[in-house]
Design a protein around this motif. Sequence first.
Motif, mmCIF file in Angstrom:
data_model
loop_
_atom_site.group_PDB
_atom_site.id
_atom_site.type_symbol
_atom_site.label_atom_id
_atom_site.label_comp_id
_atom_site.label_asym_id
_atom_site.label_seq_id
_atom_site.Cartn_x
_atom_site.Cartn_y
_atom_site.Cartn_z
ATOM 1 N N LEU A 143 0.815 -1.212 0.000
ATOM 2 C CA LEU A 143 0.000 0.000 0.000
ATOM 3 C C LEU A 143 0.846 1.259 0.000
ATOM 4 C CD1 LEU A 143 -2.930 -0.861 2.416
ATOM 5 C CD2 LEU A 143 -2.864 -0.950 -0.057
ATOM 6 N N THR A 144 2.013 1.196 0.475
ATOM 7 C CA THR A 144 2.761 2.445 0.647
ATOM 8 C C THR A 144 3.838 2.669 -0.401
ATOM 9 O OG1 THR A 144 4.141 1.260 2.198
ATOM 10 C CG2 THR A 144 2.394 2.624 3.127
ATOM 11 N N ARG A 145 4.412 1.644 -0.926
ATOM 12 C CA ARG A 145 5.505 1.855 -1.881
ATOM 13 C C ARG A 145 4.972 2.083 -3.268
ATOM 14 N NH1 ARG A 145 10.387 0.625 0.621
ATOM 15 N NH2 ARG A 145 11.215 1.655 -1.215
ATOM 16 N N ARG A 146 5.803 2.837 -4.069
ATOM 17 C CA ARG A 146 5.346 3.116 -5.424
ATOM 18 C C ARG A 146 6.179 2.440 -6.475
ATOM 19 N NH1 ARG A 146 4.074 9.448 -5.350
ATOM 20 N NH2 ARG A 146 5.349 9.292 -7.215
ATOM 21 N N VAL A 206 4.577 3.522 -10.154
ATOM 22 C CA VAL A 206 3.236 3.181 -10.646
ATOM 23 C C VAL A 206 2.424 4.418 -10.996
ATOM 24 C CG1 VAL A 206 2.824 0.931 -9.672
ATOM 25 C CG2 VAL A 206 2.472 2.947 -8.285
ATOM 26 N N TRP A 243 1.497 5.268 -14.382
ATOM 27 C CA TRP A 243 0.430 4.527 -15.076
ATOM 28 C C TRP A 243 -0.968 4.963 -14.655
ATOM 29 C CZ3 TRP A 243 1.755 1.899 -19.145
ATOM 30 C CH2 TRP A 243 3.106 1.623 -19.286
ATOM 31 N N GLN A 244 -1.079 6.049 -13.916
ATOM 32 C CA GLN A 244 -2.435 6.425 -13.492
ATOM 33 C C GLN A 244 -3.225 7.061 -14.636
ATOM 34 O OE1 GLN A 244 -3.373 9.639 -10.965
ATOM 35 N NE2 GLN A 244 -1.287 10.415 -10.921
ATOM 36 N N LEU A 248 -4.343 5.469 -16.864
ATOM 37 C CA LEU A 248 -5.343 4.447 -17.223
ATOM 38 C C LEU A 248 -6.652 4.639 -16.457
ATOM 39 C CD1 LEU A 248 -3.137 1.250 -17.402
ATOM 40 C CD2 LEU A 248 -4.100 2.592 -19.255
ATOM 41 N N ARG A 249 -6.749 5.740 -15.662
ATOM 42 C CA ARG A 249 -7.975 5.987 -14.889
ATOM 43 C C ARG A 249 -9.121 6.388 -15.836
ATOM 44 N NH1 ARG A 249 -4.644 10.421 -14.224
ATOM 45 N NH2 ARG A 249 -5.480 12.285 -15.227
ATOM 46 N N GLU A 250 -10.307 6.588 -15.259
ATOM 47 C CA GLU A 250 -11.454 7.118 -16.007
ATOM 48 C C GLU A 250 -11.087 8.451 -16.612
ATOM 49 O OE1 GLU A 250 -14.689 6.520 -16.777
ATOM 50 O OE2 GLU A 250 -14.323 4.405 -16.285
ATOM 51 N N LEU A 253 -11.412 12.262 -14.793
ATOM 52 C CA LEU A 253 -11.030 12.451 -13.392
ATOM 53 C C LEU A 253 -9.713 13.252 -13.339
ATOM 54 C CD1 LEU A 253 -11.758 8.998 -11.778
ATOM 55 C CD2 LEU A 253 -13.036 11.119 -11.563
ATOM 56 N N HIS A 263 -4.019 12.383 -9.865
ATOM 57 C CA HIS A 263 -3.721 12.392 -8.425
ATOM 58 C C HIS A 263 -2.234 12.686 -8.237
ATOM 59 C CE1 HIS A 263 -4.228 11.235 -4.255
ATOM 60 N NE2 HIS A 263 -3.047 10.646 -4.373
#
Lengths: 147, 717
Positions: free
Chosen positions: A26-29, A95, A98-99, A101-103, A106, A109
Motif C-alpha cells: 500500500l505504501t511503496r510506489r 506506478v 500509469w495512473q 489508465l484511470r477514467e 477524473l 492524483h
Amino acid sequence: MNEVALLRSLLAIGAILFATGVIGLLTRRNLIVMFLSAELSLQGIAVSLVAWSRYHNNFGGQMLVIFIIAVAACEAAIALALFVKLFHDRGTLDVVAWQTLREENLPPHIDIEVPEPEAREEKWPELTPAGREPAPNLQQQRHRARV
Amino acid sequence: MFDSWETMQSLAVLVPALPLLGAVLTAILGPRILKSRAHWPVVLGLTGSAVAALCLLIGVNRQAAQGAFADDPASSRLTLWEWASVDPAMPAPAALRQASGTMAEAAAQVPFHIDITLRIDPLTALMLAMVTLVSTLVAIYSIGYMHGERGYWRYFSYVGLFVFSMTMLVSVSNFLLLYVFWYQKPAAAAAGKKAFLVNRVGDFGFALGVFLIWTTYGTLNFHDTKLPDGQAIPGVLGQTRLASLAASGADQEHDPDHSAPHDAAHAPARKPPAESLYVGGGWFGIGTAICLLLLVGACGKSAQFPLHVWLPDAMEGPTPVSALIHAATMVTAGIYLVVRCTPLFFASPEAQLVVSVIGGVTALMAAIIAVTQTDLKRVLAYSTVSQLGYMFLGLGTCTLIGATSGIFHLMTHAFFKALLFLGAGSVMHSLGGVIDMRRFSGLRHKMPVTCWTFLIGCLALAGVLPFAGFWSKDMILAAVHERAHEGGSFTLAGQSIFHWLYWIGTGTALLTAFYTFRAFFLAFFGPERFPGELDHPPHESPPNMTLPLAILAAFAAGLGVVCEWTGWFDKLLLKTPSLAFAAFHETAEVGFHPHIAAISTVTVLIGIGLAAFFYLGERTQIDRIAAWVRPLYRASYGKLWFDEIYDALIVKPLWILARLAYVVDRYLIDGIVNTIGRLPVWTGALLRPFQNGQIQSYALAMILGALILLGTLALRP
C-alpha cells in the motif's frame, strides 16, 4: 515448547510477514518493491499454512504451500516480464506513471511531486586507443556480410 | 332446362368464379401483354357471369313454381369446402337447446364449423342477376370511358374483384362469410379516408352483431346443419326456426281473441310468441340488440343517417366506379342484409321501428340536401342516399309487401341509378371532366342519346307513372300506409310514427321529382353554354358508351311494368325460405293502391312542374325564392352542416384526446422510459471516481473488502 506455543509463534511470524507485505504494497510506489511486498504477504500465508498443517498433523497444508511456491514462481516470471515492458514504455518504475489508465474525466492524483531527474550528461567509460589497429579479417567480414 | 339442381349448383359456382378469373387474368396479363385490350378478360367474365346468373334465375323460377323452396331443401345449397372447424367450441346456448329439443345434456357442446356454402334461393338469384347485369353494362361502358387512362388494367381488375365479392356476399349461407365479403369490398372501392373510417364504424357494429348471434343461437349458418354424428343444429334462418315462427304466426291468426286489424287500439300487440325460436324481447332484449347491431352495419354500408356522410364524398374516382358502388354493388349490401335477416327483425318490433325511422329520416334529409347541390354527381349521390332511405323505410315495416318493395326498389334503383351515373359520366367525358352544373347548360342538341336516356332515368327516379321507379316507390308507400293503418305488431305509438313516415315518404317523392328535374333542366336545357377550357365543342359519346345507356334505359322504363303486371317478382321473391313464413300472410294480399298512387303521382307532377317553372326559360324566380328562404337554402347547400357537426362532435374531441395522449406519451411515458435508461449511467457516474488509476487504492479496496468479508464471517453467530 509445546505444540500450541509453536503454533502461536509461527502464526505470529506469518501475520507479521503478511502485515508487512500489505503495508509495503500500500505504501511503496516502485513496481518491483510492490511486487516483492505482495510476495512477502503470500509467504506469510504460506507460513501460517505450514503451521496449521503441523499442528493438525495433516500434510495437505504443506502440499498447498509447495503449489503456492510453484505458482509464485510463474507469477514472478510474468510480473518481471511485464515490468521490463512497462519500464521500456515510460522509463520509470513508479506506478504513478500509469495512473493515466484511470477514467477519462477524473483529475490526476498528485501527492508528492516526483522530482525531475537532473539532466546529467551520460558518461561512458572510454579507453584510450593504443597499439596498432588490427588488420581486417576478410573471412570474418564476409561472414558478417552474409549474416 | 336449367332447373335441375346439379345445373343450378354449377351455375351458382360460375357466377362468382368467372369475374374472379377475369380479374386474375387481367391482373397477371394486363400490364405486359394485354395493355389497351386489358378489358377483355373482365368483360367476357362478367358477361358469362351475367348469363349464368340469368340462367340460374330461370332455373330458380321453375323450381319455385313447383314449390321446391318451401322446405329449404338441402340440394339448394352447395358446400365447396370447410373453412374453419373447432370442435367443440362452446356450451350450447339456451336458444339452441330449446330449438333442437331432444339434444342430450351430454352433447351440449356446439361445434364451430364454417363451411364455404353457396345457397340458391330466389333472393340470391335475383340479387345475382341484378348485380352481374348492371356490372357488365358498367364494364362495357368503361371501355369507352376509361380509354387511354393510366392504370387501365388495374381498373378492370378491380371491377372484376368487386363483382366477385358482391356475388359471394349475396351467395354465402353464413354470417361469418357474409362479414368476410362485407369487409373486403370497400377497401379498394373508395380510397377516401372518410369512407374508410365511416365504414369501419358500421363494420364494427356488424361484427358485434355476428358475435351476438353466435353466443345467442350457437351457429352462424343460415341453414340447418347436420353434424357427422347425425345431430342437427338449427340454423339462424333455417327451416326449424322458420317453421316455429310460421306455426306461432298461424296460431295467432286463428286466435279467437284476435280483433279486427283496423281496431288497432283494442287489438293485442302482435308480439312474437314465446314458442317461436327467435330471441326477441323489448327495447333492451338480446334480439333487439342483434338487429340494431346488424342495422349499424347496414347503415354504414348503405349510407344511412347518421353514417351517410361518406357516400357523396366517395366520388373522386372514375364515374363508372361511382355507378358500380352506388347502384349495383356496395350500397345494396345493407339492404340485402336486412332482407335476409327479416325473421330476426320480425322477432323484434322495436328494431323494425328503428329501421323505418332511420330510413324515413335519411330519405327526407338527403332529398333536402340534393335540392341545392350544383355538382351533378353529388345530386345523384344524395339521391342514392335518399332512395336507400326509402328502401329501409319499406323494410322496416317488416311485412310481406315491405320486404318485397324494398328489394323491388333496390332492383329498379340499380338500373336507373346506374343509368343516371353513366349519363353523368358521359357528360363529363365530353366536357373534359367538368361536372359543375353552373358551368354548362343546353347539352340536348350536342348529346341527344345521353339526353334522352338521362330523361328516362330521371322519370324513373322521380317515379312517373309507367317507369320503373313509380311502381317500386308506390309499393313502399303502400307498405308504409298499410302498416300505419293496420294493427301490425305495434301499438298506437308505432302506428302514429308510421303515419308520419308515410307523409315523409310522400314529401320526399315531391323533393325527388324536383331535384331530379332541376338537374336535368340545368344540364340539358337552357342556352348552349360550355366550359371555356374546352378546345372542341362537346360531342356524343362513342357507341360502346351509349349502348349500355340504351339498355339500362330500357330496363329503367320497362322493368317496373313487367314485374308489376305479371306479379312474377313478388311471387318469386316470396318463395325465399326466410321470407316464406306464414306469419306474413295477414298482409300478403296487397295489390295496387289507387289512392296512394294518385297522391304520389300528383306530388311528383307538382315537383316536376315546379322544376320546370323555375329552371326552364329565364331563371330569375329561383334566385328570388332562394333569397326569401335564405337560411333554408344555406342549410341545404351546406349539406345540413353534417360535416361541421361531425367535426365539432367527433373530430375535435378526438383531436383533443390525441393531443392529450401525445403530451402524456411524450412527457410521462417517455420520461419514465428515459429515466430507466439513464439509471445505469447515473450508477456508473457514482462509481466512476473509484477508477482513479492508482493501484494502491485498488489494493486498499481489495483488502478492505476482504476484511469486511472476514469480519462478517467472524461476527456471524
